[in-house]
Design a protein around this motif. Structure first.
Motif, PDB file in Angstrom:
ATOM      1  N   TYR A   1      10.349  59.009 -22.474  1.00 43.97           N
ATOM      2  CA  TYR A   1      11.561  60.006 -22.893  1.00 43.97           C
ATOM      3  C   TYR A   1      12.693  59.134 -23.001  1.00 43.97           C
ATOM      4  N   ASN A   2      13.690  59.052 -21.849  1.00 42.55           N
ATOM      5  CA  ASN A   2      14.989  58.296 -21.816  1.00 42.55           C
ATOM      6  C   ASN A   2      14.572  56.834 -21.667  1.00 42.55           C
ATOM      7  N   MET A   3      15.299  56.129 -22.471  1.00 45.78           N
ATOM      8  CA  MET A   3      15.246  54.435 -22.313  1.00 45.78           C
ATOM      9  C   MET A   3      16.610  54.094 -22.393  1.00 45.78           C
ATOM     10  N   GLY A   4      17.009  53.148 -21.663  1.00 48.88           N
ATOM     11  CA  GLY A   4      18.366  52.672 -21.571  1.00 48.88           C
ATOM     12  C   GLY A   4      18.781  51.624 -20.687  1.00 48.88           C
ATOM     13  N   TRP A   5      20.168  51.342 -20.426  1.00 52.79           N
ATOM     14  CA  TRP A   5      20.476  49.956 -19.655  1.00 52.79           C
ATOM     15  C   TRP A   5      21.391  50.603 -18.669  1.00 52.79           C
ATOM     16  N   TYR A   6      21.517  49.949 -17.599  1.00 51.97           N
ATOM     17  CA  TYR A   6      22.598  49.988 -16.487  1.00 51.97           C
ATOM     18  C   TYR A   6      23.056  48.572 -16.183  1.00 51.97           C
ATOM     19  N   ARG A   7      24.344  48.375 -15.561  1.00 47.60           N
ATOM     20  CA  ARG A   7      24.552  47.101 -14.817  1.00 47.60           C
ATOM     21  C   ARG A   7      25.049  47.275 -13.813  1.00 47.60           C
ATOM     22  N   GLN A   8      25.024  46.362 -12.819  1.00 44.38           N
ATOM     23  CA  GLN A   8      25.826  45.954 -11.607  1.00 44.38           C
ATOM     24  C   GLN A   8      26.303  44.808 -11.303  1.00 44.38           C
ATOM     25  N   ALA A   9      27.757  44.898 -11.255  1.00 38.20           N
ATOM     26  CA  ALA A   9      28.761  43.896 -11.069  1.00 38.20           C
ATOM     27  C   ALA A   9      28.642  43.596  -9.680  1.00 38.20           C
ATOM     28  N   PRO A  10      28.820  42.252  -9.108  1.00 38.21           N
ATOM     29  CA  PRO A  10      29.071  42.059  -7.589  1.00 38.21           C
ATOM     30  C   PRO A  10      29.996  43.022  -6.984  1.00 38.21           C
ATOM     31  N   GLY A  11      29.770  43.678  -5.659  1.00 35.89           N
ATOM     32  CA  GLY A  11      30.609  44.625  -5.206  1.00 35.89           C
ATOM     33  C   GLY A  11      30.834  45.982  -5.890  1.00 35.89           C
ATOM     34  N   LYS A  12      30.116  46.090  -6.984  1.00 34.67           N
ATOM     35  CA  LYS A  12      30.321  47.467  -7.640  1.00 34.67           C
ATOM     36  C   LYS A  12      29.130  48.464  -7.666  1.00 34.67           C
ATOM     37  N   GLN A  13      29.196  49.430  -7.858  1.00 32.94           N
ATOM     38  CA  GLN A  13      28.108  50.523  -8.173  1.00 32.94           C
ATOM     39  C   GLN A  13      27.586  50.193  -9.333  1.00 32.94           C
ATOM     40  N   ARG A  14      26.096  50.455  -9.589  1.00 34.38           N
ATOM     41  CA  ARG A  14      25.373  50.543 -10.711  1.00 34.38           C
ATOM     42  C   ARG A  14      25.870  51.556 -11.854  1.00 34.38           C
ATOM     43  N   GLU A  15      26.135  51.216 -12.750  1.00 34.23           N
ATOM     44  CA  GLU A  15      26.543  51.892 -13.815  1.00 34.23           C
ATOM     45  C   GLU A  15      25.922  52.082 -15.151  1.00 34.23           C
ATOM     46  N   LEU A  16      25.890  53.201 -15.954  1.00 38.03           N
ATOM     47  CA  LEU A  16      25.438  53.290 -17.166  1.00 38.03           C
ATOM     48  C   LEU A  16      25.905  52.408 -18.271  1.00 38.03           C
ATOM     49  N   VAL A  17      25.172  51.728 -18.842  1.00 35.97           N
ATOM     50  CA  VAL A  17      25.751  51.004 -19.971  1.00 35.97           C
ATOM     51  C   VAL A  17      25.369  51.966 -21.446  1.00 35.97           C
ATOM     52  N   ALA A  18      24.211  52.244 -21.586  1.00 37.95           N
ATOM     53  CA  ALA A  18      23.891  52.770 -22.835  1.00 37.95           C
ATOM     54  C   ALA A  18      22.545  53.457 -22.737  1.00 37.95           C
ATOM     55  N   ASN A  19      22.202  54.667 -23.162  1.00 36.72           N
ATOM     56  CA  ASN A  19      20.907  55.426 -23.099  1.00 36.72           C
ATOM     57  C   ASN A  19      20.542  56.006 -24.233  1.00 36.72           C
ATOM     58  N   ILE A  20      19.376  56.189 -24.557  1.00 37.96           N
ATOM     59  CA  ILE A  20      18.687  56.832 -25.687  1.00 37.96           C
ATOM     60  C   ILE A  20      17.560  57.712 -25.452  1.00 37.96           C
ATOM     61  N   ILE A  21      17.946  59.133 -25.573  1.00 36.08           N
ATOM     62  CA  ILE A  21      16.901  59.995 -25.452  1.00 36.08           C
ATOM     63  C   ILE A  21      16.007  59.907 -26.610  1.00 36.08           C
ATOM     64  N   SER A  22      14.488  60.227 -26.458  1.00 39.73           N
ATOM     65  CA  SER A  22      13.703  60.076 -27.548  1.00 39.73           C
ATOM     66  C   SER A  22      14.115  60.936 -28.630  1.00 39.73           C
ATOM     67  N   GLY A  23      14.062  60.301 -29.791  1.00 40.57           N
ATOM     68  CA  GLY A  23      14.618  61.309 -31.107  1.00 40.57           C
ATOM     69  C   GLY A  23      16.291  61.456 -31.207  1.00 40.57           C
ATOM     70  N   GLY A  24      17.100  60.832 -30.182  1.00 39.76           N
ATOM     71  CA  GLY A  24      18.245  61.095 -30.168  1.00 39.76           C
ATOM     72  C   GLY A  24      19.164  60.002 -30.467  1.00 39.76           C
ATOM     73  N   ALA A  25      20.427  60.059 -30.532  1.00 37.04           N
ATOM     74  CA  ALA A  25      21.472  59.026 -30.816  1.00 37.04           C
ATOM     75  C   ALA A  25      21.523  58.260 -29.387  1.00 37.04           C
ATOM     76  N   PRO A  26      22.084  57.068 -29.672  1.00 45.81           N
ATOM     77  CA  PRO A  26      22.318  56.395 -28.330  1.00 45.81           C
ATOM     78  C   PRO A  26      23.919  57.005 -27.620  1.00 45.81           C
TER      79      PRO A  26
END
Length: 121
Positions: free
Chosen positions: A32-57
Motif C-alpha cells: 500500500y504506502n511506500m515512503g521515507w522518514y528521517r531522524q536527525a540527532p536529538g529529534k523525532q522521526r519525521e515524514l519526508v515523502a509518502n506515496i499511496i499506491s496509485g496516488g501522487a507523492p
C-alpha cells in the motif's frame, strides 16, 4: 518474512544530490504506502515523502521542490531523489512500507534499517 533494504546514503556537499532506493522482498501479497522518514540527532522521526499506491507523492514542506519520491511497483521499490541538499537535511533516512504479506493477513508497517545522509562542506 518481509524485508526493506535501503541503499544510496552518504556524504555530500551543500547543494549536492543523492538518490536513495528501497526494495521490498519476501512474502508480499500487496504493498500500500511506500515512503521515507528521517531522524536527525536529538529529534523525532519525521515524514519526508509518502506515496499511496496509485496516488501522487505527499511531501514534507521542508523538502517540497527539492526532493522527488517515486515508486516502481513491478520492482517493489521506492526512490527518493534529493537535490539542493542542505545541512539541515542531515539525518538517518528510513524506508517505510505498509504491506499485506498474505491475502488473509492484515496490512503491517515495515521499516528499513536506515541509511545515513550527511550534508556538509
Amino acid at each position: 518474512q518481509v524485508q526493506l533494504v535501503e541503499s544510496g546514503g552518504g556524504l555530500v556537499q551543500p547543494g549536492g544530490s543523492l538518490r536513495l532506493s528501497c526494495a521490498a522482498s519476501g512474502s508480499i501479497f500487496a504493498i500500500y504506502n511506500m515512503g521515507w522518514y528521517r531522524q536527525a540527532p536529538g529529534k523525532q522521526r519525521e515524514l519526508v515523502a509518502n506515496i499511496i499506491s496509485g496516488g501522487a507523492p505527499n511531501y514534507a514542506d521542508s523538502v517540497k521542490g527539492r526532493f522527488t519520491a517515486s515508486r516502481d511497483n513491478a520492482k517493489k521499490t521506492v526512490y527518493l531523489q534529493m537535490n539542493s541538499l542542505k545541512p539541515e537535511d542531515t539525518a538517518v533516512y528510513y524506508c517505510n512500507a505498509v504491506i499485506r504479506g498474505f491475502m488473509a493477513s492484515p496490512p503491517r508497517d515495515y521499516w528499513g534499517q536506515g541509511t545515513q545522509v550527511t550534508v556538509s562542506s
